[in-house]
Design a protein around this motif. Structure first.
Motif, short mmCIF file in Angstrom:
data_model
loop_
_atom_site.label_atom_id
_atom_site.label_comp_id
_atom_site.label_asym_id
_atom_site.label_seq_id
_atom_site.Cartn_x
_atom_site.Cartn_y
_atom_site.Cartn_z
N ALA A 178 3.99 12.14 -0.66
CA ALA A 178 2.73 11.65 -1.21
C ALA A 178 2.86 11.52 -2.72
CB ALA A 178 1.60 12.63 -0.85
N ASN A 179 2.25 10.48 -3.27
CA ASN A 179 2.25 10.26 -4.71
C ASN A 179 1.32 11.30 -5.34
OD1 ASN A 179 1.24 9.23 -7.30
ND2 ASN A 179 2.47 7.42 -6.81
N ARG A 180 1.89 12.24 -6.07
CA ARG A 180 1.13 13.37 -6.63
C ARG A 180 0.07 12.92 -7.64
NH1 ARG A 180 1.60 17.43 -3.18
NH2 ARG A 180 3.75 17.78 -2.62
N VAL A 181 0.38 11.92 -8.43
CA VAL A 181 -0.58 11.44 -9.44
C VAL A 181 -1.80 10.84 -8.75
CG1 VAL A 181 -0.95 9.79 -11.32
CG2 VAL A 181 1.20 11.07 -11.18
N ARG A 182 -1.57 9.97 -7.78
CA ARG A 182 -2.70 9.37 -7.05
C ARG A 182 -3.49 10.43 -6.28
NH1 ARG A 182 -3.61 4.10 -6.28
NH2 ARG A 182 -2.19 2.65 -7.27
N ASN A 208 5.84 8.07 -2.57
CA ASN A 208 7.14 7.85 -3.20
C ASN A 208 8.14 7.68 -2.07
OD1 ASN A 208 6.02 8.25 -5.79
ND2 ASN A 208 6.15 10.46 -5.50
N ILE A 209 8.36 6.44 -1.68
CA ILE A 209 9.20 6.10 -0.52
C ILE A 209 10.66 6.04 -0.95
CG2 ILE A 209 9.69 4.36 1.24
CD1 ILE A 209 6.99 5.69 1.68
N ASP A 210 11.51 6.79 -0.25
CA ASP A 210 12.96 6.78 -0.52
C ASP A 210 13.71 5.85 0.42
OD1 ASP A 210 12.81 8.63 -2.61
OD2 ASP A 210 13.00 10.34 -1.24
N VAL A 211 13.22 5.72 1.66
CA VAL A 211 13.90 4.91 2.67
C VAL A 211 12.87 4.07 3.41
CG1 VAL A 211 15.29 4.94 4.78
CG2 VAL A 211 15.71 6.65 3.01
N ALA A 212 13.19 2.79 3.58
CA ALA A 212 12.38 1.88 4.40
C ALA A 212 13.36 1.12 5.28
CB ALA A 212 11.60 0.92 3.53
N PHE A 245 0.83 -1.21 0.00
CA PHE A 245 0.00 0.00 0.00
C PHE A 245 0.86 1.26 0.00
CE2 PHE A 245 -2.23 3.45 2.06
CZ PHE A 245 -3.43 3.48 1.38
N LEU A 246 1.84 1.32 0.92
CA LEU A 246 2.66 2.53 1.03
C LEU A 246 3.43 2.84 -0.25
CD1 LEU A 246 4.18 2.22 4.63
CD2 LEU A 246 2.34 3.74 3.86
N PHE A 247 4.00 1.82 -0.87
CA PHE A 247 4.80 2.05 -2.07
C PHE A 247 3.93 2.42 -3.27
CE2 PHE A 247 8.06 0.14 0.51
CZ PHE A 247 9.21 0.78 0.10
N GLN A 301 -6.22 10.14 4.82
CA GLN A 301 -7.01 9.00 4.35
C GLN A 301 -6.15 7.76 4.18
OE1 GLN A 301 -9.78 9.64 1.13
NE2 GLN A 301 -10.61 11.50 2.07
N CYS A 302 -4.92 7.94 3.72
CA CYS A 302 -4.01 6.79 3.58
C CYS A 302 -3.71 6.17 4.95
CB CYS A 302 -2.71 7.20 2.89
SG CYS A 302 -2.87 7.49 1.11
N VAL A 303 -3.41 7.00 5.92
CA VAL A 303 -3.12 6.50 7.27
C VAL A 303 -4.34 5.78 7.84
CG1 VAL A 303 -2.62 7.20 9.65
CG2 VAL A 303 -1.33 8.20 7.75
N THR A 304 -5.50 6.38 7.69
CA THR A 304 -6.73 5.78 8.20
C THR A 304 -6.99 4.44 7.52
OG1 THR A 304 -7.66 7.94 8.70
CG2 THR A 304 -9.22 6.12 8.47
#
Length: 112
Positions: free
Chosen positions: A77-81, A49-53, A43-45, A95-98
Motif C-alpha cells: 500500500a502507498n503509505r503517503v496516500r 507501490n507495485i513491484d511486479v505486474a 489506479f493501482l500504480f 476501499q481500493c479494492v471496492t
C-alpha cells in the motif's frame, strides 16, 4: 470447493504460494478489455507501490470462447496516500479494492 448455496459459488484460500512476495499483497485481477486493464493499472500504480505486474498463464479451454485476461500484481500500500486518507492499512486496501470493483467497468480484483 463446494457450493455455499448462496449463489456466490465456492470459496478458497491459499497461503504461502508466493514466498518471494510474502510481505506484499498479491492482487489478482480479471480484465474484460484492454481499456479496463489500462484504467485499473493507472489506479493501482497510484495507490500501491507495485513491484511486479504480470499476466497469469492460463490454459485455453475449447468451451470458453473468450475468457478474461488475468493478471497479478505484487506490491505494498502507498503509505503517503494511506496517511493522507487517514485510514489504517486494512481499510485502505479494502476501499481500493471496492473502488476498482465498483468503478472500473470490466475489471474485478479478487484476493485475500
Amino acid at each position: 470447493m463446494h457450493d455455499r448455496s448462496n449463489g456466490l459459488g465456492g470459496g478458497f484460500a491459499a497461503y504461502g504460494i508466493y514466498p518471494e512476495h510474502k510481505d506484499q499483497y498479491a492482487i489478482h485481477v480479471f480484465f474484460d478489455t484492454t481499456q479496463a486493464r489500462k484504467e485499473c493499472e493507472y489506479f493501482l500504480f497510484r495507490h500501491f507501490n507495485i513491484d511486479v505486474a504480470e499476466r497469469i498463464p492460463t490454459k485455453q479451454v475449447e468451451s470458453i470462447e473468450r475468457g478474461p485476461d488475468i493478471w497479478r500484481y505484487f506490491g505494498k500500500a502507498n503509505r503517503v496516500r494511506m496517511k493522507d486518507a487517514r485510514l489504517d492499512e486494512q481499510e485502505y486496501v479494502a476501499q481500493c479494492v471496492t473502488r476498482v470493483n465498483n468503478d472500473i467497468e470490466g475489471a474485478h480484483i479478487f484476493f485475500k
